[in-house]
Design an enzyme around this catalytic site. Structure first.
Site, PDB file in Angstrom:
ATOM      1  N   CYS A  20      16.399  -8.855  62.135  1.00  0.00           N
ATOM      2  CA  CYS A  20      16.447  -7.499  62.697  1.00  0.00           C
ATOM      3  C   CYS A  20      15.035  -6.973  62.971  1.00  0.00           C
ATOM      4  CB  CYS A  20      17.180  -6.572  61.736  1.00  0.00           C
ATOM      5  SG  CYS A  20      17.160  -4.855  62.261  1.00  0.00           S
TER       6      CYS A  20
ATOM      7  N   MET B 166      26.270  -7.562  65.153  1.00  0.00           N
ATOM      8  CA  MET B 166      25.704  -6.542  66.031  1.00  0.00           C
ATOM      9  C   MET B 166      25.690  -5.231  65.280  1.00  0.00           C
ATOM     10  SD  MET B 166      27.510  -7.246  69.642  1.00  0.00           S
ATOM     11  CE  MET B 166      28.805  -8.215  68.920  1.00  0.00           C
TER      12      MET B 166
ATOM     13  N   ASN C 153      20.729 -19.207  68.384  1.00  0.00           N
ATOM     14  CA  ASN C 153      21.125 -17.875  68.846  1.00  0.00           C
ATOM     15  C   ASN C 153      20.173 -17.400  69.934  1.00  0.00           C
ATOM     16  OD1 ASN C 153      20.570 -14.589  67.541  1.00  0.00           O
ATOM     17  ND2 ASN C 153      22.155 -15.171  68.985  1.00  0.00           N
ATOM     18  N   GLY C 154      20.767 -16.810  70.965  1.00  0.00           N
ATOM     19  CA  GLY C 154      19.959 -16.234  72.042  1.00  0.00           C
ATOM     20  C   GLY C 154      20.415 -16.685  73.413  1.00  0.00           C
TER      21      GLY C 154
ATOM     22  N   GLN D 239      27.073  -9.971  56.758  1.00  0.00           N
ATOM     23  CA  GLN D 239      25.612 -10.017  56.840  1.00  0.00           C
ATOM     24  C   GLN D 239      24.992  -8.878  56.044  1.00  0.00           C
ATOM     25  OE1 GLN D 239      23.046  -9.097  60.145  1.00  0.00           O
ATOM     26  NE2 GLN D 239      22.236 -11.170  60.153  1.00  0.00           N
TER      27      GLN D 239
ATOM     28  N   ARG E 166      25.037 -10.500  72.257  1.00  0.00           N
ATOM     29  CA  ARG E 166      25.171  -9.575  73.395  1.00  0.00           C
ATOM     30  C   ARG E 166      26.218 -10.069  74.386  1.00  0.00           C
ATOM     31  NH1 ARG E 166      20.031  -9.232  76.403  1.00  0.00           N
ATOM     32  NH2 ARG E 166      19.650 -11.278  75.497  1.00  0.00           N
TER      33      ARG E 166
END
Lengths: 351, 184
Positions: A122, A40, A225-226, A93, A250
């Protein structure tokens, strides 16, 4: 490149810290997919990473670090990457748009982490304009060159991942994944949204499933992811897409304990996070405040109290506010980090 | 491979920029901040490698202008490696219980510390915050007072007002709590 100083040796990858081994074996050893705390921007700092590790997270990412800055500037290094002995398994990352910077970055970082992940997801315009982040999924040749350069040089001593978004035509994503596998990538994380899909639009699990089913290299692990906000989401996503791991981002920000089966952030996570933030130091106040806001909001704290929290201007005042409102235990206090519900105080302290 | 700058700029200015997910292109003359149908221009650019040895690349900024991201020579990189591995000893490592009073005492005496740097100030204030959190008000006071003295000269144009306010807050509260409970 010759150097007069002795470069540190690579961190030894064992069953305990090798991210590839963990991702490949969690389904057999733990009857579940590998659980991953994703990167993040700003927020995946050491204190938060260590908090997540207390709640069944297998692998944790740093925020994206720009290779260009890291290899050229000591101040950027100091601000961007802080770690500790317990900070493992760790993926650093990187945001990068050329091979030399990635090779240099790898040389400087790999002795202190368990893997490196290239950010190809990103969507921030400033980064995309630089050819970094999600721009890389439209520049497969460069991305594969970067992966190949690192893997050719370091082989299995460096684990290398790419975190990508899907294309408008998911067949393009399958092609990119196959190319990445040929270049030697260790595993791929797929965020099931395109570069321009808003996070309010549900993640496209069908696309991830399609990629898994149609990739030529079925032995290369895939992480989804998601929209992973609960442990049930994690199981549902892995079962539907047949991936080897699930990454939450998130969801973990507001509930670092989600992979441990907590549907709402437990109070113990707040205690742990404050403890680590104070122990490690150096966390900018706005980040500390935002982390606490998202966790307390997730726990259902009254909006007026949340507003009060956001009006506090510094760490010391914030600690006092927490102590005035709640029973905030310190390490060593009986029951530290074990409380689930918000422990409101009955009376206000005198000072 | 080193290419001539003028050659590159001209090739870049004529570059077609592919929009995401479609085969259509927009011309470089399109302003990056133009909106289409209420949506910002989502055009993609690919950086052009100028020197594959140093990592020098030509990119397009959000304003639409081109910008050369300077490369890093082998010598410059070698110096960074020396700094990183020899002086900095790798990334900052902060173990639990690493913020100790004896270290603070050494650091506060270090005249080479540049308190104009936010990161340096942040690191030093962490000692005070940790003791405050641990309710060790004696130590918090011992740390906060010299820090306030060190920070004050750097409050140009009131830029570090909040940091000074926090130190004053900790000093005031620590003193008050010590008066109530001297053992702390």
């Amino acid at each position: 490149m010759s150097l007069s100083v002795q470069l540190p040796t690579a961190k030894k990858l064992t069953k305990k810290n090798d991210p590839l081994h963990i991702i490949k074996t969690r389904s057999q050893t733990h009857c579940r997919p590998a659980t991953i705390a994703g990167p993040m921007v700003r927020y995946s700092k050491l204190a938060f990473r260590q908090t997540c590790r207390q709640y069944d997270v297998d692998i944790v990412y740093t925020p994206m670090i720009l290779a260009r800055e890291f290899v050229r500037n000591g101040h950027a290094r100091m601000a961007d990457f802080t770690t500790c002995d317990e900070d493992s398994p760790l993926i650093v990352q990187v945001g990068v748009n050329n091979v030399p910077d990635l090779l240099k970055f790898t040389e400087m970082v790999y002795p202190y982490c368990d893997g490196i992940g290239i950010n190809c997801g990103c969507p921030i315009r400033e980064q995309v304009r630089e050819g970094i982040g999600s721009a890389l999924i439209y520049n497969g040749e460069l991305l594969c060159d970067m992966v190949k350069a690192v893997k050719d040089k370091y082989r299995d001593s460096v684990r290398l991942e790419t975190k990508i978004r899907i294309h408008d035509d998911v067949k393009d994503t399958v092609k990119l994944c196959d190319d990445l596998c040929e270049a030697g990538v260790d595993w791929i994380t797929v965020h099931g949204r395109t570069r321009t899909t808003r996070s309010s639009v549900p993640v496209n699990l069908d696309a991830i499933k399609f990629i898994r089913e149609n990739m030529k290299y079925q032995d290369v692990p895939l992480v989804a992811n998601g929209d992973c906000f609960t442990l049930n989401d994690c199981y549902r996503i892995s079962e539907y897409t047949k991936v080897d791991g699930v990454m939450a981002v998130r969801g973990l920000l507001c509930n670092p304990a989600l992979f441990d089966g907590y549907d709402k952030c437990p109070w113990g996570a707040v205690e742990l996070f404050v403890h680590y933030a104070m122990q490690f130091g150096g966390l900018p106040y706005q980040l500390l405040q935002h982390h606490l806001y998202t966790m307390l909001e997730n726990m259902g704290l009254d909006k007026l109290l949340l507003k009060e929290l956001m009006e506090i201007k510094n760490t010391a005042h914030l600690i006092d506010w927490l102590d005035e409102m709640f029973v905030l235990k310190r390490k060593g206090d009986p029951g530290f980090s074990k409380v689930v519900e918000m422990p409101f105080r009955d009376s206000q302290p005198k000072i | 491979m080193l290419r001539r700058m003028s050659e590159l700029v001209s090739s870049f200015s004529g570059l077609h920029i592919a929009s995401a997910g479609s085969k259509s292109v927009v011309t470089p003359s399109d302003n990056a901040d133009l909106t289409k149908g209420g949506r910002r221009n989502q055009a993609l650019t690919k950086p052009i490698t100028i020197d594959s040895n140093t990592g020098e690349v030509l990119v397009r900024k959000t304003t639409g202008k081109t910008k050369v991201r300077r490369g890093q020579s082998a010598e410059e990189y070698k110096e960074q490696l020396r700094q990183y591995f020899l002086e900095e000893k790798g990334p900052t490592r902060t173990e639990e219980d690493a913020l100790k009073m004896e270290d603070f005492d050494l650091l506060i005496e270090d005249e080479s510390f540049d308190y104009a740097l936010k990161q340096v100030r942040q690191k030093m204030v962490s000692y005070a915050q940790k003791y405050y959190y641990e309710r060790d008000y004696m130590k918090c006071l011992k740390v906060s007072e010299p820090l306030l003295h060190k920070f004050e000269p750097f409050n140009k144009k009131n830029k570090i007002r909040r940091e000074l306010e926090e130190l004053r807050y900790m000093i005031e509260k620590s003193k008050a709590r010590l008066e109530l409970q001297p053992s702390r």
